[in-house]
Design a protein around this motif. Sequence first.
Motif, PDB file in Angstrom:
ATOM      1  N   ILE A 114      -3.624  25.421   4.327  1.00  0.00           N
ATOM      2  CA  ILE A 114      -2.327  24.795   4.048  1.00  0.00           C
ATOM      3  C   ILE A 114      -2.474  23.320   4.386  1.00  0.00           C
ATOM      4  O   ILE A 114      -2.856  22.969   5.506  1.00  0.00           O
ATOM      5  N   LYS A 115      -2.205  22.456   3.416  1.00  0.00           N
ATOM      6  CA  LYS A 115      -2.322  21.013   3.616  1.00  0.00           C
ATOM      7  C   LYS A 115      -0.964  20.347   3.438  1.00  0.00           C
ATOM      8  O   LYS A 115      -0.300  20.539   2.421  1.00  0.00           O
ATOM      9  N   GLY A 116      -0.536  19.584   4.414  1.00  0.00           N
ATOM     10  CA  GLY A 116       0.746  18.889   4.296  1.00  0.00           C
ATOM     11  C   GLY A 116       0.899  17.878   5.408  1.00  0.00           C
ATOM     12  O   GLY A 116       0.111  17.847   6.357  1.00  0.00           O
ATOM     13  N   ASN A 117       1.922  17.030   5.297  1.00  0.00           N
ATOM     14  CA  ASN A 117       2.178  16.106   6.394  1.00  0.00           C
ATOM     15  C   ASN A 117       2.922  16.837   7.505  1.00  0.00           C
ATOM     16  O   ASN A 117       3.248  18.018   7.399  1.00  0.00           O
ATOM     17  N   ALA A 118       3.176  16.130   8.583  1.00  0.00           N
ATOM     18  CA  ALA A 118       3.724  16.785   9.776  1.00  0.00           C
ATOM     19  C   ALA A 118       5.058  17.459   9.506  1.00  0.00           C
ATOM     20  O   ALA A 118       5.301  18.583   9.957  1.00  0.00           O
ATOM     21  N   ILE A 157      -5.185  24.797   8.851  1.00  0.00           N
ATOM     22  CA  ILE A 157      -4.153  23.790   8.647  1.00  0.00           C
ATOM     23  C   ILE A 157      -4.797  22.410   8.595  1.00  0.00           C
ATOM     24  O   ILE A 157      -5.560  22.035   9.489  1.00  0.00           O
ATOM     25  N   VAL A 158      -4.484  21.672   7.536  1.00  0.00           N
ATOM     26  CA  VAL A 158      -4.852  20.261   7.433  1.00  0.00           C
ATOM     27  C   VAL A 158      -3.546  19.479   7.418  1.00  0.00           C
ATOM     28  O   VAL A 158      -2.811  19.496   6.429  1.00  0.00           O
ATOM     29  N   MET A 159      -3.227  18.845   8.543  1.00  0.00           N
ATOM     30  CA  MET A 159      -1.966  18.121   8.685  1.00  0.00           C
ATOM     31  C   MET A 159      -2.249  16.623   8.652  1.00  0.00           C
ATOM     32  O   MET A 159      -2.941  16.093   9.511  1.00  0.00           O
ATOM     33  N   THR A 160      -1.705  15.949   7.640  1.00  0.00           N
ATOM     34  CA  THR A 160      -2.014  14.540   7.423  1.00  0.00           C
ATOM     35  C   THR A 160      -1.009  13.626   8.109  1.00  0.00           C
ATOM     36  O   THR A 160       0.138  13.993   8.351  1.00  0.00           O
ATOM     37  N   GLY A 161      -1.457  12.433   8.398  1.00  0.00           N
ATOM     38  CA  GLY A 161      -0.604  11.431   9.041  1.00  0.00           C
ATOM     39  C   GLY A 161      -1.461  10.271   9.488  1.00  0.00           C
ATOM     40  O   GLY A 161      -2.611  10.121   9.061  1.00  0.00           O
ATOM     41  N   GLU A 162      -0.915   9.421  10.347  1.00  0.00           N
ATOM     42  CA  GLU A 162      -1.713   8.319  10.885  1.00  0.00           C
ATOM     43  C   GLU A 162      -2.974   8.873  11.550  1.00  0.00           C
ATOM     44  O   GLU A 162      -4.054   8.295  11.465  1.00  0.00           O
ATOM     45  N   ALA A 183      -0.485   5.434   1.378  1.00  0.00           N
ATOM     46  CA  ALA A 183       0.942   5.734   1.240  1.00  0.00           C
ATOM     47  C   ALA A 183       1.603   4.883   0.164  1.00  0.00           C
ATOM     48  O   ALA A 183       2.792   5.066  -0.128  1.00  0.00           O
ATOM     49  N   LYS A 184       0.857   3.982  -0.451  1.00  0.00           N
ATOM     50  CA  LYS A 184       1.413   3.078  -1.459  1.00  0.00           C
ATOM     51  C   LYS A 184       1.037   3.473  -2.880  1.00  0.00           C
ATOM     52  O   LYS A 184       1.443   2.814  -3.835  1.00  0.00           O
ATOM     53  N   VAL A 185       0.258   4.543  -3.015  1.00  0.00           N
ATOM     54  CA  VAL A 185      -0.185   4.986  -4.342  1.00  0.00           C
ATOM     55  C   VAL A 185       0.203   6.450  -4.520  1.00  0.00           C
ATOM     56  O   VAL A 185      -0.184   7.308  -3.721  1.00  0.00           O
ATOM     57  N   THR A 186       0.964   6.735  -5.558  1.00  0.00           N
ATOM     58  CA  THR A 186       1.393   8.101  -5.825  1.00  0.00           C
ATOM     59  C   THR A 186       0.189   9.004  -6.081  1.00  0.00           C
ATOM     60  O   THR A 186      -0.708   8.659  -6.843  1.00  0.00           O
ATOM     61  N   GLY A 187       0.182  10.143  -5.414  1.00  0.00           N
ATOM     62  CA  GLY A 187      -0.821  11.154  -5.707  1.00  0.00           C
ATOM     63  C   GLY A 187      -2.005  11.190  -4.776  1.00  0.00           C
ATOM     64  O   GLY A 187      -2.859  12.070  -4.914  1.00  0.00           O
ATOM     65  N   THR A 188      -2.074  10.268  -3.803  1.00  0.00           N
ATOM     66  CA  THR A 188      -3.246  10.281  -2.924  1.00  0.00           C
ATOM     67  C   THR A 188      -3.271  11.528  -2.050  1.00  0.00           C
ATOM     68  O   THR A 188      -4.327  12.128  -1.843  1.00  0.00           O
ATOM     69  N   GLY A 189      -2.129  11.927  -1.539  1.00  0.00           N
ATOM     70  CA  GLY A 189      -2.080  13.146  -0.736  1.00  0.00           C
ATOM     71  C   GLY A 189      -2.385  14.375  -1.557  1.00  0.00           C
ATOM     72  O   GLY A 189      -3.049  15.313  -1.085  1.00  0.00           O
ATOM     73  N   ALA A 229     -12.575  -6.812  -2.968  1.00  0.00           N
ATOM     74  CA  ALA A 229     -11.680  -7.897  -3.381  1.00  0.00           C
ATOM     75  C   ALA A 229     -10.424  -7.318  -4.011  1.00  0.00           C
ATOM     76  O   ALA A 229     -10.502  -6.563  -4.977  1.00  0.00           O
ATOM     77  N   GLY A 230      -9.271  -7.649  -3.447  1.00  0.00           N
ATOM     78  CA  GLY A 230      -8.008  -7.139  -3.958  1.00  0.00           C
ATOM     79  C   GLY A 230      -7.685  -5.743  -3.500  1.00  0.00           C
ATOM     80  O   GLY A 230      -6.648  -5.187  -3.869  1.00  0.00           O
ATOM     81  N   GLY A 231      -8.559  -5.170  -2.672  1.00  0.00           N
ATOM     82  CA  GLY A 231      -8.355  -3.795  -2.230  1.00  0.00           C
ATOM     83  C   GLY A 231      -7.182  -3.598  -1.301  1.00  0.00           C
ATOM     84  O   GLY A 231      -6.809  -2.463  -1.005  1.00  0.00           O
ATOM     85  N   ASP A 232      -6.585  -4.693  -0.853  1.00  0.00           N
ATOM     86  CA  ASP A 232      -5.408  -4.584   0.004  1.00  0.00           C
ATOM     87  C   ASP A 232      -4.120  -4.566  -0.800  1.00  0.00           C
ATOM     88  O   ASP A 232      -3.026  -4.609  -0.240  1.00  0.00           O
ATOM     89  N   LEU A 233      -4.248  -4.488  -2.135  1.00  0.00           N
ATOM     90  CA  LEU A 233      -3.088  -4.388  -3.030  1.00  0.00           C
ATOM     91  C   LEU A 233      -3.117  -3.022  -3.708  1.00  0.00           C
ATOM     92  O   LEU A 233      -4.184  -2.533  -4.101  1.00  0.00           O
ATOM     93  N   PRO A 234      -1.944  -2.383  -3.852  1.00  0.00           N
ATOM     94  CA  PRO A 234      -1.921  -0.991  -4.318  1.00  0.00           C
ATOM     95  C   PRO A 234      -2.624  -0.750  -5.647  1.00  0.00           C
ATOM     96  O   PRO A 234      -3.346   0.252  -5.788  1.00  0.00           O
TER      97      PRO A 234
END
Length: 267
Positions: A114-118, A157-162, A183-189, A229-234
Amino acid sequence: MDYLATVREAQPLVICYTNDVVKNFTANGLLSLGASPAMSEAPEEAADFFKVAQGLLINIGTLTQQRGEDMLKIAKEANKQGVPIVFDPVAVGASQYRKDFCRRFLEEIQVTVIKGNASEILALVDETATMKGTDSTVDNASFEIAERAHRKYNAAIVMTGETDIIVQDGKGVALANGTRLLAKVTGTGCLLGAVVASFLLKDTHPSIVQLASAVSYYTISAERATSSAGGDLPGTFATVFLDELNQTTTACFQQEIKKREVKNHDI
């Protein structure tokens, strides 16, 4: 065992019943890794697919009544043929409808991971838990939450977060790699769930090392993408991240992994 090298050599077929928002990103991510995605949603072909598939992802993101029934049928066939299932209960705490479906799914289906955030994991073990969309509202996510879910559902359990938390066989690890850009790109989780499924290699009882390898490979690939280069932008990050999923090696994530064993109340 070098799980990443094994995945790339085996090129496992991973069946993804996932939400409409993320299908393209998920398929491209698995291809970058070296796996073979099939975005199959037809119960009628499940028996044939599972003769050769090595993992199944069930992601409930765009849940409807019909899709729910199809997910159950496909998952039951996977159980029948011994194909491991990664279950992603997206936004389970957002509505009673989602809670009811997840409860039914986990009662009828034996899942491997089961994979999900907290807050999603908490909602599976606490009927009073609520959340906003897919964002976690749990401030002090702990090993205890993951451990409760592990005991209740007899699944890893794979619980994602910081800090990502993995619990399997009563053991726990905390993984501190990652980047805020995830957290800035849809679908990464959602892609992470598919990556975990690819690392299972038809193993219905993976080791905690196996699961930590999947998550670390993923989060360290994301970290490495931000240094481009530019990797800090979504927008740029999303593209470079796919490249890094293709380029990251076992040596890379073994050198850069931030991992520690945890016990209850030790997060």
